[in-house]
Design an enzyme around this catalytic site. Structure first.
Site, mmCIF file in Angstrom:
data_model
loop_
_atom_site.group_PDB
_atom_site.id
_atom_site.type_symbol
_atom_site.label_atom_id
_atom_site.label_comp_id
_atom_site.label_asym_id
_atom_site.label_seq_id
_atom_site.Cartn_x
_atom_site.Cartn_y
_atom_site.Cartn_z
ATOM 1 C CG LEU A 6 -1.644 9.989 -9.084
ATOM 2 C CD1 LEU A 6 -0.814 10.882 -8.174
ATOM 3 C CD2 LEU A 6 -2.317 10.818 -10.169
ATOM 4 C CB SER A 54 -6.177 5.561 -14.567
ATOM 5 O OG SER A 54 -5.362 6.677 -14.263
ATOM 6 N NE ARG A 55 -11.832 5.116 -18.652
ATOM 7 C CZ ARG A 55 -11.946 6.443 -18.696
ATOM 8 N NH1 ARG A 55 -10.993 7.161 -19.269
ATOM 9 N NH2 ARG A 55 -12.995 7.052 -18.186
ATOM 10 N N GLY A 66 -6.588 10.903 -10.468
ATOM 11 C CA GLY A 66 -5.988 9.955 -9.529
ATOM 12 C C GLY A 66 -5.621 8.622 -10.165
ATOM 13 N N GLY A 117 -1.429 16.246 -20.445
ATOM 14 C CA GLY A 117 -0.698 15.259 -21.234
ATOM 15 C C GLY A 117 -1.152 15.232 -22.687
ATOM 16 C CD GLN A 118 -0.007 15.579 -28.060
ATOM 17 O OE1 GLN A 118 -0.070 16.738 -27.642
ATOM 18 N NE2 GLN A 118 -0.557 15.197 -29.199
ATOM 19 C CE LYS A 119 -3.579 7.266 -23.041
ATOM 20 N NZ LYS A 119 -4.939 7.561 -22.657
ATOM 21 N N GLY A 175 2.881 8.637 -16.215
ATOM 22 C CA GLY A 175 2.400 9.724 -17.081
ATOM 23 C C GLY A 175 2.036 10.936 -16.240
ATOM 24 C CG HIS A 176 -1.365 10.726 -13.610
ATOM 25 N ND1 HIS A 176 -1.692 9.392 -13.476
ATOM 26 C CD2 HIS A 176 -2.453 11.322 -14.165
ATOM 27 C CE1 HIS A 176 -2.925 9.198 -13.924
ATOM 28 N NE2 HIS A 176 -3.403 10.342 -14.351
#
Ligand code: AMP
Length: 284
Positions: free
Chosen positions: A30, A183-184, A28, A144-146, A33-34
């Site tokens: 969001l 999100s962070r 969540g 995600g590649q993240k 990226g999401h």
């Protein structure tokens, strides 16, 4: 859009919808990226489903589980606008029955890099993703590649447990200045937000060195460290140049090497990565 909170409702609801079905698991809060994962899921499948669940078992005892940012109404509005048909938002009790004992552990891959810095993290990830796959039975799942190591761990788990699901990895979405969306990032104050650019700067340095022909992995790590050390608000957790499948540190780097790092900016721990010869750490 159907919003379901129990596993049986999720199963029932998805059973009644056509296939193929694509699943996007998230915690969540969001961002783009999401949403890039959601769009891909929607484009490649008859049905796109998402989950919003802040999974407690992937947080360490001193990590940010209680402060992790949440905004369910906004998340649901974003998912609805993207054409998602089913959102699963379970409670912790729904996902983890009392006296639960079963953990899915993906061996050595789970103990390197992020797994070394965050013991138990990937057991939490693998366990919750197993439960989601088990109940929601997607044809494809989007990551995600993240979170590069997460994709490697999940692919191995899918192979080992013979899950009939295709794992689709989507590129990292970045802010216009290169910071990978997370999100962070919401934790960062103005000064820290500027300092956080040091991650993409270090990755860009690695990519530049590679482009100029540098193949000594240690030289790339040292150059990245020197970029990172120029940022007084940053505290390096690790810098890695690794084989993208085994995640073993390399002596000789090359096209396809996974360059990843974790850095604390103030109290916020950020991760990012690139694949040498492929990605850039600037806005795409
Ligand atoms: P999270 O909510 O942090 O668990 O992330 C849910 C999914 O979104 C994971 O597969 C992440 O790798 C992916 N994700 C997070 N940030 C990004 C980003 N900046 N670009 C692409 N995917 C991302």
């Amino acid at each position: 859009m159907r919003i379901v909170t129990t596993l049986s409702e999720a199963r029932q609801c998805l059973d009644a919808l056509p296939r193929p079905q694509g699943l996007v698991p998230t915690m969540g809060y969001l961002h783009e990226g999401h949403l890039s994962l959601v769009r891909r899921a929607r484009d490649q499948n008859a049905v796109a489903a998402a989950t919003i669940f802040v999974n407690p078992t992937q947080f360490g005892p001193h990590e940010d589980l209680t402060t992790y940012p949440r905004d369910m109404p906004r998340d649901l509005a974003l998912l609805e606008a993207e054409g998602v048909q089913v959102v699963f938002t379970p409670s912790v009790e729904e996902m983890y029955p009392p006296q639960g004992e079963t953990v899915v552990s993906v061996g050595a891959l789970s103990r390197k890099l992020e797994g070394a810095a965050r013991p138990g993290h990937f057991d939490g990830v693998a366990t919750v993703v197993t439960k989601l796959f088990h109940v929601m039975a997607p044809d494809r799942a989007y990551f995600g590649q993240k979170d590069a190591q997460q994709t490697v761990v999940i692919k191995r788990m899918v192979r080992d447990l013979r899950f009939p699901v295709e794992i689709v990895v989507c590129p990292t979405v970045r802010e216009s200045d290169g910071l990978a969306l997370s999100s962070r990032n919401a934790y960062l104050d103005t000064e820290e937000r500027k300092a956080a650019l040091v991650l993409s700067r270090a990755l860009t340095r690695a990519q530049m060195l590679h482009a100029k022909g540098e193949r000594t992995a240690e030289r790339i790590r040292l150059e990245m460290l020197s970029v990172l050390q120029d940022e007084p608000l940053g505290e390096v957790d690790y810098v890695s140049v690794a084989d993208p499948d085994s995640l073993d540190e390399q002596t000789c780097s090359g096209d396809g090497s996974l360059v990843s790092l974790a850095v604390r900016i103030g109290r916020t721990r950020l991760i990012d990565n690139i694949v040498l010869g492929c990605d850039t750490a600037s806005h795409r």
